[in-house]
Design an enzyme around this catalytic site. Structure first.
Site, mmCIF file in Angstrom:
data_model
loop_
_atom_site.group_PDB
_atom_site.id
_atom_site.type_symbol
_atom_site.label_atom_id
_atom_site.label_comp_id
_atom_site.label_asym_id
_atom_site.label_seq_id
_atom_site.Cartn_x
_atom_site.Cartn_y
_atom_site.Cartn_z
ATOM 1 N N ILE A 1 0.859 -1.071 -0.066
ATOM 2 C CA ILE A 1 -0.017 0.027 -0.062
ATOM 3 C C ILE A 1 0.717 1.095 0.088
ATOM 4 O O ILE A 1 0.561 2.211 -0.859
ATOM 5 C CB ILE A 1 -1.062 -0.174 1.201
ATOM 6 C CG1 ILE A 1 -2.078 -1.035 1.264
ATOM 7 C CG2 ILE A 1 -1.661 1.321 1.302
ATOM 8 C CD1 ILE A 1 -2.923 -1.300 2.340
ATOM 9 N N ASP B 1 11.771 3.557 4.489
ATOM 10 C CA ASP B 1 11.589 2.060 4.875
ATOM 11 C C ASP B 1 12.895 1.483 5.601
ATOM 12 O O ASP B 1 13.546 2.115 5.667
ATOM 13 C CB ASP B 1 11.269 1.089 3.672
ATOM 14 C CG ASP B 1 10.108 0.040 4.060
ATOM 15 O OD1 ASP B 1 10.599 -0.786 4.752
ATOM 16 O OD2 ASP B 1 9.205 0.064 3.318
ATOM 17 N N TYR C 1 -2.642 -6.241 17.160
ATOM 18 C CA TYR C 1 -2.709 -5.331 16.118
ATOM 19 C C TYR C 1 -4.026 -4.445 15.984
ATOM 20 O O TYR C 1 -3.820 -3.331 15.856
ATOM 21 C CB TYR C 1 -2.751 -6.624 14.806
ATOM 22 C CG TYR C 1 -2.733 -5.747 13.393
ATOM 23 C CD1 TYR C 1 -1.868 -5.114 12.749
ATOM 24 C CD2 TYR C 1 -4.038 -5.599 12.841
ATOM 25 C CE1 TYR C 1 -1.973 -4.642 11.723
ATOM 26 C CE2 TYR C 1 -4.213 -5.152 11.469
ATOM 27 C CZ TYR C 1 -2.946 -4.813 10.780
ATOM 28 O OH TYR C 1 -3.155 -3.960 9.485
ATOM 29 N N THR D 1 -1.619 -7.602 -0.627
ATOM 30 C CA THR D 1 -0.348 -7.202 -0.548
ATOM 31 C C THR D 1 0.454 -8.437 0.036
ATOM 32 O O THR D 1 -0.106 -9.382 0.206
ATOM 33 C CB THR D 1 -0.094 -5.946 0.345
ATOM 34 O OG1 THR D 1 -0.396 -6.472 1.491
ATOM 35 C CG2 THR D 1 -0.982 -4.890 -0.166
#
Ligand code: NAD
Length: 430
Positions: free
Chosen positions: A202, A221, A336, A371
């Protein structure tokens, strides 16, 4: 399993007149206050605005907008039936429906508030009925003093960019100062953006969309994703930054990097996130901590440092990547879901604090997007997860990126403190 409809997606950047050559039906029962602004927004985007459906019953319509801001009493609901019952079968595949409801603030008239909320229920149900045709149905609660903020909202929710956004409701208010450049403006030229976790998935799609609209994008990243980071930056002309957002001193390193790049940010997209799924009884403490640190603690620390250092510019935008797990909770995702729900609360709490500076703060909550993160799921979970929505299919990274791009534009200045799902109107948490 029935074959899902092929969803229409935008390929390039925003167009000046995206609805050129299309008819748009504007239903405007008496008593509403949004119709003139909606009419102007549709016409400005190139649509031919129709007050009635064409006489030829075979003719379909791709855009239907209703000004339902006049619905104040239960009897007014009839306007919804009268507007949609005769035409619902004539809404085209991949069509768009947007209902504008009145925004009744807390403490306002309870019946009026209830009636307004009912419009959302109607829209969500219509979305489920029309989802198999790829039609997206959304609601905008519009404050009477914020109708000038509708232009960008109309362009997004009635456009191809809203491909996987359905069954959503956003509040459109005048709380955040409007930009000089006009409410419809979608241009990001001259803007500086940062996307965390931008190397792939994403994040990569967000880097692409923001770059396409002319923003200069810093793509952050971890060192382990260096190859993907290099490739993404080369592909979209973004500036690479290798950094683990949880590393000690990361917010300060980021602040120094931004200074070296000529100053502050206009758009901050907190996309980096991880899962470490286990039922709570089986969850290891290090997996709990890792998820909390990456998905929430690091984000709060970065915001705090950048805001204190004055590195987020006036009229800026912050977007957090939450999740429908944060909305609904999910089996095996206590860690999460806690962090993703935290981001929903965080966006709502940050928004009023930053509104005086013209900064909008929102979250998006993706459903099942294809993804590397979702590829890790077991086959059966993946199949079921991707089908359990009104559109009966998974979303693409681009779908989430379109929503982030929209929320980053000047045209989204009416939206702050919201969490918008991009989930094909998923059944989870619906
Ligand atoms: P992904 O795993 O494909 O990409 C995540 C990126 O974040 C990777 O490039 C990774 O290297 C980077 N990252 C991880 N930890 C980092 C750190 N400490 N510092 C810097 N970068 C780091 O995931 P995705 O599917 O593209 O998801 C992106 C975001 O969207 C995540 O926050 C995720 O929780 C959220 N989300 C995804 C889905 C989905 O269906 N894919 C659904 C809901 C929410």
């Amino acid at each position: 399993m029935p074959e899902p409809v092929v969803l229409a997606r935008a390929a390039g950047g925003y167009e000046a007149r995206p609805f050129e050559g299309q008819g748009a039906l504007l239903c405007a029962p008496a008593g509403g206050y949004a119709a003139p602004a909606l009419r102007a927004a549709l016409a400005d985007a190139g649509a031919t605005v129709l007050a009635d459906m064409p006489g030829d019953a075979r003719q379909q319509i791709g855009i239907v907008v209703m000004d339902a801001t006049g619905c104040r009493a239960p009897g007014d609901y009839r306007a919804l039936y009268d507007a949609f019952h005769p035409i619902v079968r004539r809404i085209a595949r991949n069509g768009r429906v947007l209902l504008c409801a009145p925004l009744v603030e807390a403490g306002g008239d309870p019946v009026q508030a209830a009636v307004a909320r009912g419009i959302e229920g109607f829209a969500r149900s219509l979305g489920k009925e029309l989802g198999r045709k790829g039609v997206c149905v959304n609601t905008a609660y519009v404050a009477a003093d914020a109708v000038d903020r509708l232009a960008g909202v109309v362009r997004f929710f009635c456009g191809k960019q809203a491909t996987y956004v359905s069954g959503q409701a956003v509040r459109v208010t005048a709380r955040v100062a409007a930009p000089q450049s006009g409410a419809a403006a979608q241009v990001l030229a001259g803007k500086m953006a940062l996307v965390t976790g931008g190397a792939r998935g994403i994040g990569k799609a967000i880097v692409e969309r923001l770059s396409q609209e002319g923003a200069r994008v810093i793509c952050l990243d971890v060192a382990g994703a260096a190859d993907e980071l290099r490739a993404t930056c080369a592909q979209f002309g973004a500036v690479p930054l290798t950094l683990d957002i949880t590393a000690s001193g990361a917010p300060e390193q980021l602040a120094d990097f931004l200074r070296s790049q000529g100053g502050g940010l206009d758009i901050l997209v907190h996309n980096a996130g991880v899962t470490r799924d286990r039922t709570l009884s089986n969850m290891r403490p290090q997996d709990w901590d890792l998820v909390v640190n990456i998905n929430f603690a690091a984000i709060a620390a970065i915001d705090s440092t950048l805001l204190a250092a004055g590195l987020l510019r006036d009229q800026g935008r912050i977007v957090y990547l939450s999740s429908i797990s944060g909305v609904a909770g999910n089996f095996g995702q206590t860690n999460y879901a806690a962090t993703k729900a935290a981001l929903i609360g965080y966006a709502a709490a940050q928004a009023p604090l930053l509104a005086p500076r013209g900064i909008c703060v929102n979250a998006i909550a993706p459903g099942f997007i294809e993804t590397a993160m979702t590829a890790k799921l077991p086959f059966f979970t993946r199949e079921v997860g991707s089908r359990l929505n009104a559109l009966m299919q998974a979303g693409q990274p681009r779908d989430a990126a379109e929503l982030v791009a929209f929320l980053s534009t000047p045209g989204a200045s009416g939206i702050s403190g919201e969490t918008v799902r991009v989930c094909g109107q998923g059944m989870m948490g619906a």
